[in-house]
Design an enzyme around this catalytic site. Structure first.
Site, PDB file in Angstrom:
ATOM      1  N   LYS A 179     -11.466   3.496  14.842  1.00  0.00           N
ATOM      2  CA  LYS A 179     -12.007   2.822  13.656  1.00  0.00           C
ATOM      3  C   LYS A 179     -10.815   2.272  12.874  1.00  0.00           C
ATOM      4  O   LYS A 179     -10.193   2.991  12.092  1.00  0.00           O
ATOM      5  CB  LYS A 179     -12.803   3.837  12.832  1.00  0.00           C
ATOM      6  CG  LYS A 179     -13.941   3.280  11.990  1.00  0.00           C
ATOM      7  CD  LYS A 179     -13.534   2.335  10.896  1.00  0.00           C
ATOM      8  CE  LYS A 179     -12.893   3.000   9.693  1.00  0.00           C
ATOM      9  NZ  LYS A 179     -12.276   1.979   8.784  1.00  0.00           N
ATOM     10  N   GLU A 254      -1.318  11.746   9.223  1.00  0.00           N
ATOM     11  CA  GLU A 254      -0.075  11.045   8.852  1.00  0.00           C
ATOM     12  C   GLU A 254      -0.348  10.334   7.532  1.00  0.00           C
ATOM     13  O   GLU A 254      -1.109   9.365   7.499  1.00  0.00           O
ATOM     14  CB  GLU A 254       0.287  10.013   9.928  1.00  0.00           C
ATOM     15  CG  GLU A 254       0.547  10.597  11.312  1.00  0.00           C
ATOM     16  CD  GLU A 254       1.900  11.276  11.431  1.00  0.00           C
ATOM     17  OE1 GLU A 254       2.679  11.230  10.464  1.00  0.00           O
ATOM     18  OE2 GLU A 254       2.173  11.866  12.491  1.00  0.00           O
ATOM     19  N   CYS A 288       4.593   3.310   4.956  1.00  0.00           N
ATOM     20  CA  CYS A 288       4.616   4.692   4.468  1.00  0.00           C
ATOM     21  C   CYS A 288       6.048   5.203   4.328  1.00  0.00           C
ATOM     22  O   CYS A 288       6.312   6.117   3.552  1.00  0.00           O
ATOM     23  CB  CYS A 288       3.821   5.587   5.401  1.00  0.00           C
ATOM     24  SG  CYS A 288       4.381   5.452   7.106  1.00  0.00           S
ATOM     25  N   GLU A 392       2.749   7.393  -5.019  1.00  0.00           N
ATOM     26  CA  GLU A 392       3.025   6.358  -4.029  1.00  0.00           C
ATOM     27  C   GLU A 392       2.482   5.024  -4.557  1.00  0.00           C
ATOM     28  O   GLU A 392       1.298   4.909  -4.846  1.00  0.00           O
ATOM     29  CB  GLU A 392       2.331   6.703  -2.708  1.00  0.00           C
ATOM     30  CG  GLU A 392       2.627   5.690  -1.625  1.00  0.00           C
ATOM     31  CD  GLU A 392       1.888   5.985  -0.313  1.00  0.00           C
ATOM     32  OE1 GLU A 392       0.661   6.194  -0.350  1.00  0.00           O
ATOM     33  OE2 GLU A 392       2.550   5.984   0.733  1.00  0.00           O
TER      34      GLU A 392
HETATM   35  P1  NAD Z   1      -6.956   4.878   3.453  1.00  0.00           P
HETATM   36  O1  NAD Z   1      -6.833   6.359   3.474  1.00  0.00           O
HETATM   37  O2  NAD Z   1      -7.682   4.243   2.352  1.00  0.00           O
HETATM   38  O3  NAD Z   1      -7.658   4.363   4.777  1.00  0.00           O
HETATM   39  C1  NAD Z   1      -7.171   4.675   6.068  1.00  0.00           C
HETATM   40  C2  NAD Z   1      -8.304   4.594   7.064  1.00  0.00           C
HETATM   41  O4  NAD Z   1      -9.244   5.626   6.770  1.00  0.00           O
HETATM   42  C3  NAD Z   1      -9.099   3.292   7.025  1.00  0.00           C
HETATM   43  O5  NAD Z   1      -9.480   2.949   8.339  1.00  0.00           O
HETATM   44  C4  NAD Z   1     -10.296   3.665   6.188  1.00  0.00           C
HETATM   45  O6  NAD Z   1     -11.419   2.855   6.439  1.00  0.00           O
HETATM   46  C5  NAD Z   1     -10.539   5.090   6.639  1.00  0.00           C
HETATM   47  N1  NAD Z   1     -11.294   5.926   5.684  1.00  0.00           N
HETATM   48  C6  NAD Z   1     -11.376   5.805   4.340  1.00  0.00           C
HETATM   49  N2  NAD Z   1     -12.176   6.759   3.830  1.00  0.00           N
HETATM   50  C7  NAD Z   1     -12.615   7.504   4.873  1.00  0.00           C
HETATM   51  C8  NAD Z   1     -13.468   8.643   4.990  1.00  0.00           C
HETATM   52  N3  NAD Z   1     -14.037   9.205   3.938  1.00  0.00           N
HETATM   53  N4  NAD Z   1     -13.680   9.160   6.216  1.00  0.00           N
HETATM   54  C9  NAD Z   1     -13.094   8.605   7.305  1.00  0.00           C
HETATM   55  N5  NAD Z   1     -12.298   7.531   7.255  1.00  0.00           N
HETATM   56  C10 NAD Z   1     -12.044   6.986   6.058  1.00  0.00           C
HETATM   57  O7  NAD Z   1      -5.475   4.332   3.566  1.00  0.00           O
HETATM   58  P2  NAD Z   1      -5.014   2.805   3.523  1.00  0.00           P
HETATM   59  O8  NAD Z   1      -5.074   2.359   2.103  1.00  0.00           O
HETATM   60  O9  NAD Z   1      -5.707   2.034   4.578  1.00  0.00           O
HETATM   61  O10 NAD Z   1      -3.502   2.949   3.992  1.00  0.00           O
HETATM   62  C11 NAD Z   1      -2.440   3.171   3.128  1.00  0.00           C
HETATM   63  C12 NAD Z   1      -2.032   4.623   3.154  1.00  0.00           C
HETATM   64  O11 NAD Z   1      -1.691   5.007   4.471  1.00  0.00           O
HETATM   65  C13 NAD Z   1      -0.802   4.899   2.337  1.00  0.00           C
HETATM   66  O12 NAD Z   1      -0.968   6.097   1.625  1.00  0.00           O
HETATM   67  C14 NAD Z   1       0.288   5.051   3.372  1.00  0.00           C
HETATM   68  O13 NAD Z   1       1.397   5.815   2.991  1.00  0.00           O
HETATM   69  C15 NAD Z   1      -0.444   5.710   4.471  1.00  0.00           C
HETATM   70  N6  NAD Z   1       0.256   5.536   5.732  1.00  0.00           N
HETATM   71  C16 NAD Z   1       0.841   6.618   6.327  1.00  0.00           C
HETATM   72  C17 NAD Z   1       1.545   6.474   7.514  1.00  0.00           C
HETATM   73  C18 NAD Z   1       2.201   7.631   8.199  1.00  0.00           C
HETATM   74  O14 NAD Z   1       2.490   7.513   9.381  1.00  0.00           O
HETATM   75  N7  NAD Z   1       2.466   8.735   7.537  1.00  0.00           N
HETATM   76  C19 NAD Z   1       1.632   5.203   8.092  1.00  0.00           C
HETATM   77  C20 NAD Z   1       1.046   4.135   7.455  1.00  0.00           C
HETATM   78  C21 NAD Z   1       0.342   4.313   6.281  1.00  0.00           C
END
Ligand code: NAD
Length: 488
Positions: A179, A254, A288, A392
């Site tokens: 997803k 992550e 990230c 962040e």
């Molecule tokens: P997000 O948590 O909003 O969304 C990530 C994914 O989760 C999306 O596909 C979203 O649709 C899904 N999602 C959202 N709510 C959900 C739920 N209740 N149940 C299941 N899935 C759900 O994050 P984002 O805004 O897309 O990404 C940015 C964040 O990701 C930042 O905090 C960044 O630091 C982090 N990030 C971490 C890494 C790492 O490797 N540590 C890498 C890249 C990004």
């Protein structure tokens, strides 16, 4: 309803080897123009159910293939993506707002490499064996794929992070339901078009598009999906942990970061300044691993700040498809507002904004005036307790503060809830070792940034994550181990 009558791209879910339409769709924006240009399936329980069923059906055949057979298929898929690298890069840049240069040199090459890397590493794992001579026993471990893996990825590095999950999952013999982020779904959909040609059997990789709270949660709550690999925000990870708890799922999380760079007075500034600019502003600061707290030792603080700000001002913001542009558009209007609000809060608290947002003016090409752009912004004299130093921001905003001693800076660097990546700049080897050991951070780069060997563990401490991914770590996550004892 459509904001524009222009032809829009309509995506479909990919289930059991077929593209299938959905009953409703979500509008997806081009961040550099503000136009709706794509419609993404708004999948829910029903679509997830169909995808999980397809993945379950494909599991017996896929899991019984030899690692070599799977490896060859992964390599073929890598070749096919690489063959279309330019089309993938264009699509990623348009969908996400990132510069075409970044998509061409980082995102898509890494997506290709993810498949090649796991195609190779799957051939080289060994299991353990011990002997207990006095009992007449040998013990050995055996590893097997787990089943259907649920993979959920964010919008900042769309294909790069999705393939970092798909490649190890299927290399190990699992089948998957992925997803992607609803904001950046296009390159995942493009990849689906290549699966058959690569020889990936139907149902091994299924992609369900849609919202996290709907499609994502349906996947997390599905009883036939025993493991979830998630990359995204800490808040979402908490929700996923809660929702998956009744099923005791295996989770790899992550998450976000608030990464420090520590610059000692013996640092080579000629290397440190350009790299710290990249670590702060690459991909609009939407990585990230980006640096957002720069601690500079008092003796070189003014010089560092002067040179850093002068260089930051040279970063060109504009149309992401222009290869001379360094900073593209942020992912969404809401995200841009959120990032800007941090700069305002810092100002209200008495910090000094040295360049960027609210200080310099941003000239954009006519076609990009409704895009979500922002200048690289450097903030100084901000307190450690300020939200700009604690939360962040995930945009092109970085804070620079002074420190005096090694002891003090370690303590201050560690005083946030996150622990993903840290960068240390010094030419004193002893100090580098001492500091690296004490930083609460899953990754510590010294005198460099974002140099990765995929063999080694990747992941965060504290609120930055649970678990690690990498050659051995991903193999362990995506397989179930069994200990077998034989008495002779
Ligand atoms: P997000 O948590 O909003 O969304 C990530 C994914 O989760 C999306 O596909 C979203 O649709 C899904 N999602 C959202 N709510 C959900 C739920 N209740 N149940 C299941 N899935 C759900 O994050 P984002 O805004 O897309 O990404 C940015 C964040 O990701 C930042 O905090 C960044 O630091 C982090 N990030 C971490 C890494 C790492 O490797 N540590 C890498 C890249 C990004």
């Amino acid at each position: 309803t459509m904001a524009h009558s222009k032809a829009v791209l309509v995506l479909e879910n990919f289930i059991a080897g077929n593209f299938v339409p959905c009953s409703s769709y979500i509008d997806s924006y081009n961040p550099s123009t503000g136009d709706v240009y794509c419609r993404v399936p708004d999948s829910g329980k029903e679509e997830v159910e169909a995808a999980v069923k397809a993945a379950k059906n494909a599991f017996p055949i896929w899991s019984s293939k030899s690692p070599l057979e799977r490896s060859q298929i992964l390599n073929k898929l890598a070749d096919l993506i690489e063959h279309d690298l330019e089309a993938f890069a264009q699509a990623e840049s348009k969908d996400q707002g990132k510069t075409i240069t970044f998509a061409r040199t980082v995102d898509i090459p890494r997506a290709v490499y993810n498949f090649r890397f796991f195609a190779s590493s799957i051939l080289h794992h060994t299991t353990e064996c011990t002997e207990m001579a006095t009992m007449g026993c040998v013990h050995y471990t055996s590893r097997a794929p787990v089943g259907v893996a649920g993979l959920i990825s964010p919008w900042n590095l769309p294909l790069y992070l999705l393939t970092w999950k798909i490649a190890p999952a299927i290399a190990c013999g699992n089948t998957v339901v992925a997803k992607p982020s609803e904001m950046t779904s296009v390159t995942a959909w493009m990849m689906c078009k290549l699966l058959e040609k690569a020889g990936v059997p139907h149902g091994v990789v299924n992609v369900v598009f849609g919202m996290g709270t709907k499609a994502g949660e349906a996947l997390v709550c599905h009883p036939d999906v025993p493991l979830i690999s998630f990359t995204g925000s800490t808040l979402t990870a908490q929700r996923i942990t809660e929702k998956s708890a009744p099923h005791c799922k295996r989770l790899s999380l992550e998450l976000g970061g608030k990464n420090p760079a520590i610059v000692f007075d013996d640092a080579d500034l000629a290397q440190c300044i350009p790299t710290t600019l990249r670590s702060s502003f690459a991909n609009q600061g939407e990585i990230c691993l980006c640096t957002s707290r720069i601690f500079v030792q008092r003796g070189i603080y003014s010089e560092f700040l002067k040179r850093f700000v002068a260089e930051a001002k040279k970063w060109k913001v504009g149309n992401p498809s222009d290869p001379t542009v360094d900073v593209g558009a942020l992912i969404s209007k809401e995200h841009l507002e959120k990032v800007r609000s941090y700069v305002k809060k810092a100002q209200a608290e008495g910090a000094r904004v040295l360049c960027g947002e609210g200080v310099d003016s941003l000239a954009l090409p006519a076609g990009n005036r409704k895009g979500y752009f922002m200048l690289p912004t450097v903030i100084a004299e901000v307190k450690d307790e300020s939200c700009c130093m604690q939360e962040e921001i995930f945009g092109p905003v970085t804070c620079v503060v002074a420190f005096d001693t090694e002891e003090e800076v370690i303590e201050r660097a560690n005083s946030v809830k996150y622990g993903l990546a840290a960068t240390v700049w010094s030419s004193n080897v002893g100090r580098v070792h001492r500091v690296a050991k004490r930083l609460q951070s899953g990754l510590v780069w010294t005198n460099c940034w974002l140099v990765r060997d995929l063999n080694l563990p990747f992941g965060g401490m504290k609120a930055s994550g649970v678990g690690r991914e990498g050659a051995k770590d991903s193999y362990e996550f995506f397989t179930e181990v069994k200990t077998i004892t034989i008495k002779h």
